[in-house]
Design a protein around this motif. Sequence first.
Motif, mmCIF file in Angstrom:
data_model
loop_
_atom_site.group_PDB
_atom_site.id
_atom_site.type_symbol
_atom_site.label_atom_id
_atom_site.label_comp_id
_atom_site.label_asym_id
_atom_site.label_seq_id
_atom_site.Cartn_x
_atom_site.Cartn_y
_atom_site.Cartn_z
ATOM 1 N N ARG A 86 0.914 -1.151 0.040
ATOM 2 C CA ARG A 86 0.128 -0.044 -0.081
ATOM 3 C C ARG A 86 0.863 1.281 0.063
ATOM 4 O O ARG A 86 0.377 2.560 0.284
ATOM 5 C CB ARG A 86 -0.967 0.130 0.988
ATOM 6 N N GLY A 87 2.155 1.037 -0.081
ATOM 7 C CA GLY A 87 2.980 2.265 -0.327
ATOM 8 C C GLY A 87 3.874 2.701 0.916
ATOM 9 O O GLY A 87 4.506 3.752 0.474
ATOM 10 N N VAL A 88 3.825 2.107 1.892
ATOM 11 C CA VAL A 88 4.547 2.410 2.851
ATOM 12 C C VAL A 88 6.002 1.922 2.905
ATOM 13 O O VAL A 88 6.401 0.678 2.271
ATOM 14 C CB VAL A 88 3.963 1.671 4.198
ATOM 15 N N ASP A 89 7.000 2.522 3.031
ATOM 16 C CA ASP A 89 8.645 2.246 3.144
ATOM 17 C C ASP A 89 8.781 1.138 4.239
ATOM 18 O O ASP A 89 8.503 1.486 5.249
ATOM 19 C CB ASP A 89 9.412 3.551 3.258
ATOM 20 N N VAL A 90 9.058 0.092 3.730
ATOM 21 C CA VAL A 90 9.292 -0.962 4.795
ATOM 22 C C VAL A 90 10.920 -1.281 4.749
ATOM 23 O O VAL A 90 11.244 -2.013 3.607
ATOM 24 C CB VAL A 90 8.591 -2.042 4.783
ATOM 25 N N TYR A 91 11.522 -1.224 6.013
ATOM 26 C CA TYR A 91 12.987 -1.749 5.773
ATOM 27 C C TYR A 91 12.971 -2.825 6.884
ATOM 28 O O TYR A 91 12.409 -2.503 8.253
ATOM 29 C CB TYR A 91 13.768 -0.470 6.064
ATOM 30 N N VAL A 92 13.708 -3.996 6.705
ATOM 31 C CA VAL A 92 13.987 -4.870 7.614
ATOM 32 C C VAL A 92 15.428 -5.181 7.788
ATOM 33 O O VAL A 92 15.796 -5.860 6.651
ATOM 34 C CB VAL A 92 13.047 -6.115 7.402
ATOM 35 N N VAL A 93 15.975 -5.357 8.941
ATOM 36 C CA VAL A 93 17.264 -5.679 9.102
ATOM 37 C C VAL A 93 17.334 -6.847 9.921
ATOM 38 O O VAL A 93 16.685 -6.996 11.033
ATOM 39 C CB VAL A 93 18.151 -4.617 9.793
ATOM 40 N N LEU A 94 18.013 -7.950 9.438
ATOM 41 C CA LEU A 94 17.919 -9.472 10.090
ATOM 42 C C LEU A 94 19.258 -9.708 10.260
ATOM 43 O O LEU A 94 20.212 -9.464 9.612
ATOM 44 C CB LEU A 94 17.269 -10.219 9.224
ATOM 45 N N SER A 95 19.547 -10.680 11.327
ATOM 46 C CA SER A 95 20.925 -11.149 11.574
ATOM 47 C C SER A 95 21.147 -12.109 10.716
ATOM 48 O O SER A 95 20.582 -13.297 10.455
ATOM 49 C CB SER A 95 20.924 -11.566 13.174
ATOM 50 N N GLU A 109 11.040 -9.775 0.631
ATOM 51 C CA GLU A 109 11.581 -9.051 -0.362
ATOM 52 C C GLU A 109 11.122 -8.967 -1.831
ATOM 53 O O GLU A 109 11.301 -8.184 -2.520
ATOM 54 C CB GLU A 109 12.961 -9.640 -0.533
ATOM 55 N N SER A 110 10.409 -10.171 -2.165
ATOM 56 C CA SER A 110 9.824 -10.122 -3.309
ATOM 57 C C SER A 110 8.355 -9.422 -3.478
ATOM 58 O O SER A 110 7.770 -9.504 -4.618
ATOM 59 C CB SER A 110 9.507 -11.783 -3.728
ATOM 60 N N ASN A 111 7.999 -8.810 -2.466
ATOM 61 C CA ASN A 111 6.770 -8.246 -2.278
ATOM 62 C C ASN A 111 7.152 -6.551 -1.810
ATOM 63 O O ASN A 111 6.234 -6.190 -1.450
ATOM 64 C CB ASN A 111 5.885 -8.951 -1.466
ATOM 65 N N GLY A 112 8.298 -6.228 -2.271
ATOM 66 C CA GLY A 112 8.463 -4.765 -1.954
ATOM 67 C C GLY A 112 8.980 -4.540 -0.618
ATOM 68 O O GLY A 112 9.223 -3.222 -0.304
ATOM 69 N N VAL A 113 9.381 -5.356 0.223
ATOM 70 C CA VAL A 113 10.068 -4.929 1.546
ATOM 71 C C VAL A 113 11.562 -5.010 1.376
ATOM 72 O O VAL A 113 12.358 -5.806 0.665
ATOM 73 C CB VAL A 113 9.782 -6.109 2.695
ATOM 74 N N LYS A 114 12.179 -4.022 1.755
ATOM 75 C CA LYS A 114 13.504 -3.827 1.545
ATOM 76 C C LYS A 114 14.319 -4.712 2.742
ATOM 77 O O LYS A 114 14.115 -4.216 4.003
ATOM 78 C CB LYS A 114 13.954 -2.491 1.700
ATOM 79 N N VAL A 115 15.050 -5.694 2.484
ATOM 80 C CA VAL A 115 15.389 -6.715 3.655
ATOM 81 C C VAL A 115 17.242 -6.719 3.356
ATOM 82 O O VAL A 115 17.745 -6.829 2.339
ATOM 83 C CB VAL A 115 14.947 -8.091 3.404
ATOM 84 N N ARG A 116 17.891 -6.600 4.540
ATOM 85 C CA ARG A 116 19.047 -6.614 4.510
ATOM 86 C C ARG A 116 19.575 -7.897 5.800
ATOM 87 O O ARG A 116 19.151 -7.798 6.901
ATOM 88 C CB ARG A 116 19.696 -5.374 5.063
#
Length: 362
Positions: free
Chosen positions: A70-79, A98-105
Amino acid sequence: MRFLTLALLAALIALAVSPIRLEVDSVLVSPINTTKIVDYVKGAKQAVYVEVYVLTYRPLADALVEAARRGVDVYVVLSAKVYGGVPQQAKELASYMESNGVKVRWNGDFPNVHTKLYVIDNKTVIIGNINPTASGFSRNKGVMLVIHNATLARQLTTIILNDYRGVYPRYRYPGVLVSPINSQDGLEWILSQPGELYIAMEQIYTDSGLVPLILRHPTYYAVVARTDADINTAVDEDIVAKIIVVGDYVYVGSINIGYYSIQRNREVGLLIHNPQLAQRLKALVLQWYREAGGKPPATTQTATTPATAPATRTQPTTTAATQPTTNTAAARGGGYGLHILIWVVIIIAAVLFVLWMNRKRP
């Protein structure tokens, strides 16, 4: 000018490990209601920033994906490094997000990224000790604090985004403990405050160097999952909390009392001055302590000592236990006031020094 620079630097360091006065909007307690984190994510309108050790709870992953859609910027940092290896479910959920627009690191720059932190819409902070896993939400015992504070939200967002980008400055945010930067100083500060000590801690290890500070307290409650220290504790293997309370001061975060947690991992916690929160968490620690079978050891007190008295150790007559009661009252508010006083004195000294350096000479 060298004196002025050193004085200001000393003041900033002192303030950085001092507690901050914060209003806490809600205390989520696992295994009771920490799944409310999902509801906060569902309500996001602008941005969601997440940094957690491991994420295997599908409803949270779904909420993050829905927010991104829905257009929200989403960042997720994982160990990238997890004890026993990253669970397969965590890998699958990360790929799904990640395949659905979430920025994952996946961050592998620390032995563990052990943080449990969410920032929503740049104004709401959720921070504490619970991993977003089935066991974290349904079995483990810990807390997540919900705080509406835009300044704190901006500071913690900066930490998450820098960990996402692989940039690691030395943070000096007042009241914010960040491993491996200033957690040692912050935990030493709160453990050095006089008064009854309440600890709920997943790990207390002697390699932290902090156990002697615990033993300085003539009266303390401690409930732990694991420890190698010779201290009076109640043991509950479901404890994942990292809570310390002394007087009106509170520490809550992801930092355990252990060398790796303090000196090597990425961890985040808060030092807070809040009497209401302190009373709430004292009661919770005491509840867990009793549920784990915590009992007071034999003491020299009379038979009128209440049956619920905490662990008590005999101390020399020079300890805080024998000091006038006015010392305890001062300790509750004095620690915070002392740092303010030091700051004021340093500023005055710096101003006088500058005026002296710029005085008119004959």
